[in-house]
Design an enzyme around this catalytic site. Structure first.
Site: not given
Length: 497
Positions: A219, A431, A460
């Site tokens: 991320s 995602d 995710h």
């Protein structure tokens, strides 16, 4: 989060930060590891003093310059952790990790990875290193003196249906920016950036006595890794970037892109709910989508059990980070529809989130320039509300970064193709938090430096949390053997997994 929504899940998988360092000492370029003090500090929850620190995890601290341009000036303390390889003969180095954020502690991440079935071959090959990035957790934590109401509002602006809605949010956004600038940690403001955290990472590498480090970041951690390998191309060994932000990092484009991310991801949930008529949310994906907009409209008019329309949208987005959370999303919708008790931790407590939220503001507002006029946000909302109606009216609206101090100590780091070809990107196709389109932009920016593996799955976080064997095996092979796919690889869906 009563008229509120997300805090951290906008940029990262929520990962438990399970330890704090004891007062472990460091000497010149030598880290002295010691036991970790017990703490259970998962995002949004207060610590539980009675909980034991994870076995084998060691902790320490390291001093780094507040301003890396002034290495002999004021120093701040960075908290680090280590899950050492138990097979020294197979150890090839260190694997520095970051779970995302910004604003998430990474001290407990090595243990979280191990608990998520990080392959034993990887655990044997590396000392897995965690750390709290500057400004976060135990590493010179910053504050914006956020009130309970501001914390409860979260990081996602209220859904704006009109230009007037955007204008009404400007005062609150300006107030938070002013609080950050006048807080007791305001001296950290110019220096709490991704570039400086990357420089801290290189100080960690140096203190550990390693000529190079490998890296696993997800991320926001994908951007942190991209910046590190751009600033220090010769000091990275095997770089894995998971669930990727674009080359601009967590900028205004990334914030707006989460609205696209929810649109990409939502069909997975719509199919799940439609196949389970017991939830009463619709028997076709189209009906489930219609239920979303119906509930959002009703909750905007009259919140139910502390959940308004913005929070409903945000919680749906947040919990679609994982397939495992789909039942709780459906149960939440059902409870809101019928005004029944909500599932546990809905809405989640924001009591312990002040530092996490403040650190996020410091980094994302300090890394890049955001639009500075209300009119620009009004224009963006008008576009995104039509293009991505599920979340566009929130993701494109105004926040504290619009009123951040104008001066920057340096321009954003430009990610490019100069450096060794040692980057492996891994990405889910659907995602919500870091959409595929932005990952593809980062892939193009890296050019010959990177290879990208995409997995036909939603959610995710790919490695090691996802279920796609093809994608997971590619990352494991790279970390253990250094072998990457010869070219970009598309991993097909693996039904039933």
């Amino acid at each position: 989060m009563r008229t509120r929504t997300l805090s951290l899940a906008l940029a990262a998988t929520a990962v438990a930060a399970t330890v704090i360092p004891d007062a472990a000492a460091t000497t010149a370029d030598i880290v002295r590891w010691g036991p970790c003090s017990p703490k259970a500090a998962s995002p949004g929850k207060a610590s539980s003093p009675g909980r034991a620190a994870p076995p084998r995890l060691e902790c320490s601290t390291l001093e780094v310059p507040l301003d890396h341009r002034d290495p002999d000036g004021r120093q701040i303390e960075i908290a680090i952790s280590r899950l050492a390889s138990e097979k020294p003969s197979q150890r090839r180095g260190v694997l520095l990790t970051n779970p995302g954020g910004p604003g998430i502690s990474g001290l407990g991440y090595p243990v979280a990875l191990a608990a998520s079935k990080l392959p034993q071959k990887v655990l044997d090959s590396y000392d897995v290193i965690g750390f709290d990035p500057r400004g976060t957790g135990r590493s010179a934590p910053v504050t914006c003196d956020l009130t309970p109401a501001q914390r409860n509002r979260g990081n996602l602006p209220p859904y704006a249906h009109t230009a007037a809605d955007v204008a009404r949010q400007a005062d609150g956004a300006r107030t938070i920016a002013e609080q950050c600038v006048t807080s007791k940690t305001a001296s950290m403001l110019p220096h709490t950036t991704t570039a400086n955290t990357a420089r801290d990472m290189d100080r960690i590498r140096e203190a550990l006595g390693e000529p190079k480090i490998s890296y696993l970041g997800g991320s926001y951690g994908s951007y942190l890794g991209a910046v590190y390998t751009t600033l220090f191309p010769g000091r990275g060994d095997r770089i894995v970037l998971d669930s990727n932000l674009g080359p601009g990092g967590y900028d205004v484009t990334a914030m707006r892109s989460i609205a696209r991310g929810l649109e990409d991801r939502f069909p997975d949930f719509a199919a799940f709910a439609a196949a389970r008529p017991e939830y009463g949310l619709g028997t076709t994906p189209r009906q489930v989508r219609a239920t979303f907009f119906d509930l959002a409209k009703r909750l905007e008019a009259k919140p139910v059990r502390g959940v308004d329309g913005t929070l409903f949208r945000g919680l749906t987005f947040d919990r679609l980070y994982s397939d495992a959370s789909m039942p709780s999303v459906a149960e939440m919708w059902q409870a809101l529809d019928r005004d029944r008790p909500l599932p546990p931790d809905t809405p989640p407590s924001m009591e312990a989130m002040e530092n996490s939220m403040a650190a996020r503001f410091y980094v994302i507002c300090g890394d890049s320039r955001w639009p500075g006029t209300v009119r620009e946000y009004q224009r963006d909302v008008a576009v995104d509300r039509l293009r991505y109606p599920m979340l566009g009216g929130s993701a494109a609206s105004i926040g504290p970064c619009a009123f951040w101090p104008g001066e920057r100590t340096e321009p954003p780091v430009r990610i490019g193709d100069r450096g060794p070809s040692n980057v492996l990107m891994v990405q889910n196709e659907r995602d919500p938090g870091t959409p595929l389109a932005r990952a593809q932009e980062l892939r193009r920016a890296f050019g010959k430096r990177a290879t990208m593996v995409t997995a036909d799955q939603g959610g995710h976080g790919v490695y090691p949390f996802g279920r796609n064997t093809c994608a997971n095996d590619a990352v494991t092979a790279f970390l253990v053997t250094g072998e990457r796919p010869a070219r970009d690889l598309a991993c097909p869906a693996e039904p039933g997994k």
